[in-house]
Each structure stands twice: as structure tokens, then as C-alpha cells.
Design a protein around this motif. Structure first.
Motif, PDB file in Angstrom:
ATOM      1  N   LEU A  49      71.347  27.366  55.617  1.00 55.39           N
ATOM      2  CA  LEU A  49      71.002  28.662  55.026  1.00 55.39           C
ATOM      3  C   LEU A  49      71.729  28.853  53.694  1.00 55.39           C
ATOM      4  O   LEU A  49      71.127  29.265  52.699  1.00 55.39           O
ATOM      5  CB  LEU A  49      71.375  29.774  56.014  1.00 55.39           C
ATOM      6  N   ASP A  58      62.911  36.372  59.133  1.00 55.66           N
ATOM      7  CA  ASP A  58      62.452  34.980  59.197  1.00 55.66           C
ATOM      8  C   ASP A  58      63.472  34.058  58.551  1.00 55.66           C
ATOM      9  O   ASP A  58      63.801  33.001  59.070  1.00 55.66           O
ATOM     10  CB  ASP A  58      61.116  34.831  58.444  1.00 55.66           C
ATOM     11  N   ARG A  59      63.953  34.491  57.394  1.00 59.24           N
ATOM     12  CA  ARG A  59      64.850  33.650  56.613  1.00 59.24           C
ATOM     13  C   ARG A  59      66.150  33.359  57.365  1.00 59.24           C
ATOM     14  O   ARG A  59      66.680  32.257  57.267  1.00 59.24           O
ATOM     15  CB  ARG A  59      65.143  34.379  55.310  1.00 59.24           C
ATOM     16  N   SER A  82      70.204  26.896  51.036  1.00 58.19           N
ATOM     17  CA  SER A  82      68.868  27.311  50.613  1.00 58.19           C
ATOM     18  C   SER A  82      68.908  28.508  49.670  1.00 58.19           C
ATOM     19  O   SER A  82      67.868  28.951  49.187  1.00 58.19           O
ATOM     20  CB  SER A  82      68.029  27.657  51.847  1.00 58.19           C
ATOM     21  N   LEU A 110      63.094  38.766  55.652  1.00 60.87           N
ATOM     22  CA  LEU A 110      64.527  38.453  55.749  1.00 60.87           C
ATOM     23  C   LEU A 110      64.870  37.940  57.147  1.00 60.87           C
ATOM     24  O   LEU A 110      65.647  37.000  57.304  1.00 60.87           O
ATOM     25  CB  LEU A 110      65.363  39.699  55.471  1.00 60.87           C
TER      26      LEU A 110
END
Lengths: 339, 256
Positions: free
Chosen positions: B197, B141-142, B200, B139
Motif C-alpha cells: 500500500l 477498496d484501496r 502504491s 478509499l
């Protein structure tokens, strides 16, 4: 298992070894009446520090929880004078007494579940004073004003509990275990969620945690810790009376925790040690009547100089000495891989 | 959108029926009817004080509605507590970051992962290679805070806190994600990252977004709801909403 850096482990280990070896150097009076006493009262103060630092709850019910364990073990003790109707061996009485304190902790948490800050303080104070008055007026179970005497504790390896060495070592081992328990629990999901409740109760519930249950759980754990201390205090005092859990002992635990520093579990024991030393020697310096004045001045001085207590002073001194916070691996800190 | 008779169906993620919230004499939100389909991107616009955040709070349970019903995937959640609603799949962020400031970024994310599943009372530490910790790292990283894992949250910047907020809201794999002004206070450089974000996010995730930035709102929504004084005034697609005379008068007319 418990999150400490290598250096902290080394220092903790060194202190524990030193404490284990102290009986070689120190007279019995120091072992039992200063250090042993500081450790058993420190356990009760630790219960408060745990709630205050990690949960953000300042509770005045810790002495009451300890008192519940003390009275429970006294009522069930095989040596009690007068002997209670529930008399059984210490092997059963001690765990049952700690269980009673744990349940009491949960009950206090349940009663205070929706209160914060000054209101929490008032509710827990009312519960503490109420329990002490109840014990004083109930003659059938609590034996009123006189309390219950001759709670000498079990024999350990054939030696009476009240032997200085036995008491010292049991107090030391229990204190170290409780200290490590707190340091461990605050890195588990339960303990982290408790700190989350402290920082933002709304966000904690928004990610799925029941804030109310976590508060009750925290008070139950605090009750467990205080109960372990309460049983040992009862053995130390060879009995229990209502005055030993009244208003002054309740405030004394708060004073210990604040003097030592609420910012770290170690503060509870530092504060209890300072309290025990002053309580013991104040009478020979300024007369026993002046103890309250003295402890009040020390309390004031420490709070003014260092709001995070003696532990805070030590931390700042260590910082001045060039000791840097070591960089820790965040994942190791969270998992059992952490040292 | 005005009748109460439309029963919630399986593909309706969130259905509000006559939802109102009063604070004493003040009706912060009144008689809101809204149906949001699964996978829909919905933006809620409106001037300050329009009741957008109050509406969010009635949906998430911080302030339960004083009238009306709320259905999440067909289930009536009007009387559930916030943590119960979270467990049913609502993830949210707050207008001003609400994070656990005494804990590290990783601990914040890890808690959000643990809160979504059983064992919330666990008094056992995560073991080495723990799946939840690994997921919390993923998470991070995301939402691009990998460099900050060990930083205590009160030491990171506002923009980074917004990212952690979103990471925590996503941690429970929510079916309904509610973002309350995610771009608020972000720099011009940080906004595109936020938009990327949002874009995505998986397509079947239902998203409700409160946003003051018209560009962010219109470019990331299928349907726009405009609120004013606690009521819904217009509901339409983004390309039509900007031309709506009511919207222009209350939203764009004010010297926007």
C-alpha cells in the motif's frame, strides 16, 4: 430520507397513527395532562438525549434553554398579564422565542466549549441555576417571583390553543417532528461529525473539522429543540415562573432522559411519560409529599437493572424475541436512498 | 540541515527550523531542523521516548511547538490549529488507532472525505450517487476494507483498523502524509500488504514515516532521520544509515 429499516418505519408509523387516534378513546385529562405533557417535556429531554448520546455531553442547561424560550414568548405574548413592552402577535413571538433559545444554546456551547464531563455538568448547572435566580430577582422584565401569566398561546383554526385536542395534536406533531429531526441530522455530515467528536476529538480535527464549532453547533441545535419544548410548556402551564425553571425542574429533565434511556431519542419520550404518570398518580397512592421518594426509587431501580433505561429493557426484550438486527446496506444508510 | 538561514523553497514540502516542544521541565523535542522535499519518503527512527511521536504532534498541531517554526510548502503553520493544518494538506495516522468507534467503516471514511472540503456543517444527507460517498467506497477498496463497510469500527480487528486509519489519512488527498508506526501490531501476513500500500502511493506525495521495523523503514525511504532524547542525531540515506556507528550504538546495539 431518515435511516430506518422497513420494520422500524412500519412500527413508527403504527405508533403515530395510534397516537393520532387516541382522542377517540381517551378522556381529555389523559390527552392533555398525561400524554400532551409527556410530549412537551419529552422534547426538552430529547434535547438532552441528543447531546448526550450523539455528542457525549451531559448538560444540565436544557431546562434553562427551554426557559429562555418560555420567558421570551411570555414577554412578547399579546395576552400576557402583565403585558410586556414587546407585545406582538404569537406569529412573531413564537419563532423569535425559539430563535432566542437557539442562540442561548450556542452561547452555552461557547462558554462550555473546552469543558468535559463533570466540569461540563457543573458549568451548565451553574448557568441553569443562575438564570433561574436572575429571573426571580428581575422584576422589570421577568416579573420576579410571580412570573408572567396568561400565556394562553395562539388560536389554531379558530380554536383556543388550550383546548385539549388542539394542545394534544400540536404537542404530538411537534414531538414527532423533533424526533425525526434528530434521527435525520445524525446521518448528515454535521451529525456524523458530532459523533466523531464524541469518539475522538483529536482525530476529528485531524481530518479537518473544527471541534469547537461543532460543539457550539450541537448546543445550538439542542437549544432549538429545547426552545420548541419550552414554548409549548409555557402554553401548557399558561405562563412561566422562576420556580418552573429552577433546580428541581432541571434535575427532572435529567431523570426523564435517564429513566427513558439515553441510548435512543425515543427514550426521552418514554421517560417523560413515566414521569408524568407517576407525578400525576403518586399523590393518590402515597401522598404528594412522597413523590420525590418514589421517583428516586424508580430512578435507582431502573439505573441498577438497566443502565440504558426503559428503552434498553425494550431493546433487550425485542432481542430475546428472536428479532434480529436487519442487515442494512451501508451506502443506503449514509445516503438519501436509505429508507 | 543545521543552519536557520535556508529559506523554504517551493519544492520543500516541510521545513522545521529549530523546532522544540517542552512539557513543563521536560524537553520532549529540542532544536529539530529538517527539510523534506516534495515527493520525498522520509523515515524517522529512534528508540522509545526519542520524541518521534511528539515531533509528529508538533507538525500536525496536536501539541504546537514551544519554539521554532514549521513551514508547509512555504507557509508558516506553527500557530495553526490541527484542523487548519489538515485543510492545508496534512494527513496523518496515530500510533494507536484513533477511529470513530461508534460509526461504521464507511461513515469513518466518508467523514474524512467531508472534512477535507467545504460544507462540514451540512445538515443535508448525501443524496443517491453522492460523489463523496463513492469516493469513500473507493478509499475502502484501496485499503482493502470493502467487505467491512457496514461494520461498526469497534467490531473490526486491529489490522483492519490500521487500514481504515490509512484510508482516512488519504481521504483529503493530502500533500503530506504522516504515518505513525503503521506496521505496529500487524501480523507477519499483514505487513507485506501494508508495504504494498505504501509503495502504491503517488510519487508526488510526500511521506513521513515513524517505524520501528527497520526493514519496513529502510526499504520505504529516501532519507532516514534518527532521533534520540528529543534531538536529531543522524540523517542519511538508508544504505548508509545502517552502517552509521551512532545508529548502531543506539538502535542496533541494544540487542536488535
Amino acid at each position: 430520507m431518515i435511516m430506518m429499516t422497513n420494520r422500524q418505519w412500519l412500527m413508527t408509523g403504527a405508533v403515530v397513527v395510534l397516537l393520532l387516534m387516541l382522542p377517540l378513546f381517551l378522556p381529555n385529562f389523559w390527552l392533555a395532562n398525561i400524554l400532551g405533557r409527556a410530549m412537551v417535556y419529552g422534547i426538552v429531554a430529547l434535547s438532552l438525549t441528543f447531546l448526550a448520546h450523539y455528542g457525549g455531553f451531559i448538560s444540565l442547561a436544557q431546562t434553562m434553554m427551554a426557559g429562555v424560550a418560555g420567558y421570551a414568548v411570555a414577554m412578547m405574548a399579546p395576552t400576557a398579564i402583565p403585558l410586556g413592552p414587546l407585545a406582538m402577535s404569537y406569529g412573531y413571538a413564537i419563532p423569535l422565542a425559539v430563535l432566542a433559545a437557539t442562540l442561548t444554546g450556542a452561547l452555552v456551547g461557547l462558554i462550555a466549549v473546552n469543558t468535559r464531563e463533570i466540569y461540563l455538568l457543573m458549568i451548565t448547572l451553574a448557568l441553569a441555576v443562575g438564570f433561574s435566580l436572575f429571573a426571580q430577582s428581575n422584576t422589570q422584565w421577568f416579573r420576579g417571583y410571580e412570573g408572567i401569566r396568561n400565556i394562553v398561546g395562539p388560536e389554531v383554526f379558530g380554536m383556543p390553543f388550550r383546548t385539549h385536542l388542539v394542545f394534544y395534536y400540536v404537542a404530538l406533531i411537534t414531538a414527532v417532528l423533533m424526533y425525526l429531526l434528530v434521527l435525520y441530522v445524525v446521518r448528515t455530515p454535521f451529525g456524523l461529525a458530532l459523533q466523531a467528536v464524541r469518539d475522538s476529538a483529536r482525530r476529528t480535527s485531524a481530518i479537518g473539522f473544527s471541534v469547537a464549532l461543532h460543539r457550539i453547533g450541537a448546543f445550538a441545535l439542542a437549544g432549538f429543540i429545547a426552545g420548541c419544548g419550552g414554548v409549548l410548556i409555557t402554553f401548557y402551564n399558561i405562563g412561566i415562573t422562576p420556580s418552573s425553571i429552577g433546580l428541581w425542574p432541571t434535575v427532572a429533565v435529567l431523570i426523564m432522559a435517564v429513566i427513558g434511556g439515553l441510548g435512543h431519542p425515543l427514550g426521552a419520550f418514554l421517560g417523560a411519560l413515566i414521569y408524568a404518570v407517576m407525578d400525576t398518580f403518586a399523590s393518590s397512592i402515597i401522598g404528594h409529599d412522597r413523590f420525590n421518594t418514589l421517583i428516586g426509587l424508580v430512578f435507582l431501580t431502573i439505573v441498577l437493572i438497566s443502565p440504558d433505561g426503559v428503552w434498553g429493557i425494550g431493546k433487550r426484550l425485542a432481542g430475546l424475541g428472536g428479532g434480529k438486527e436487519p442487515i442494512t446496506d451501508p451506502v443506503a444508510k449514509l445516503t438519501a436512498g436509505g429508507k | 540541515m543545521t543552519s536557520n538561514s535556508a529559506l523554504p523553497t517551493d519544492t520543500d514540502a516541510l521545513v522545521l527550523t529549530g523546532v522544540g516542544r517542552r512539557f513543563g521541565a521536560l524537553a520532549a523535542v529540542s532544536n529539530v531542523n529538517m527539510t523534506i522535499k516534495q515527493g520525498e519518503r522520509r523515515a524517522v527512527l529512534g528508540p522509545n521516548g526519542a520524541g518521534k511521536t511528539t515531533l509528529f504532534n508538533t507538525i500536525c498541531g496536536d501539541f504546537p511547538p514551544t519554539s521554532g517554526r514549521i513551514h508547509l510548502f512555504g507557509q508558516d503553520i506553527s500557530r495553526l490549529k490541527p484542523h487548519q493544518r489538515a485543510r492545508l494538506g496534512i494527513g496523518r495516522t496515530y500510533q494507536t488507532s484513533l477511529l470513530f468507534t461508534g460509526l461504521s467503516v464507511l461513515e469513518n471514511l466518508y467523514l474524512a472525505v467531508r472534512g477535507a472540503r467545504k460544507g462540514r456543517f451540512s445538515m443535508l444527507k448525501a443524496g443517491p450517487g453522492d460523489a463523496d460517498v463513492a469516493y469513500a467506497r473507493a478509499l475502502a477498496d484501496r485499503v482493502r476494507v470493502t467487505q467491512l463497510l457496514s461494520a461498526q469500527v469497534d467490531a473490526i480487528s486491529h489490522g483492519q483498523r490500521r487500514q481504515v486509519e490509512i484510508g482516512m489519512a488519504l481521504a483529503g488527498n493530502p500533500k503530506l502524509l504522516m504515518l505513525d508506526e503503521p506496521a505496529a501490531g500487524l501480523s507477519a501476513a499483514e505487513r507485506p500488504e501494508l508495504v504494498a500500500l505504501i509503495r502504491s502511493l503517488p510519487r508526488d506525495l510526500t511521506l513521513v514515516l515513524i517505524e520501528h521495523d527497520m526493514d519496513v523503514a529502510l526499504s520505504n525511504s529516501d532519507i532516514v532521520t534518527v532521533m534520540k532524547d528529543g534531538v536529531v542525531v543522524v540523517e542519511n540515506t538508508p544504505d548508509l544509515i545502517a552502517d552509521d556507528p551512532v545508529v548502531q550504538s543506539i538502535y542496533l546495539g541494544g540487542g536488535h
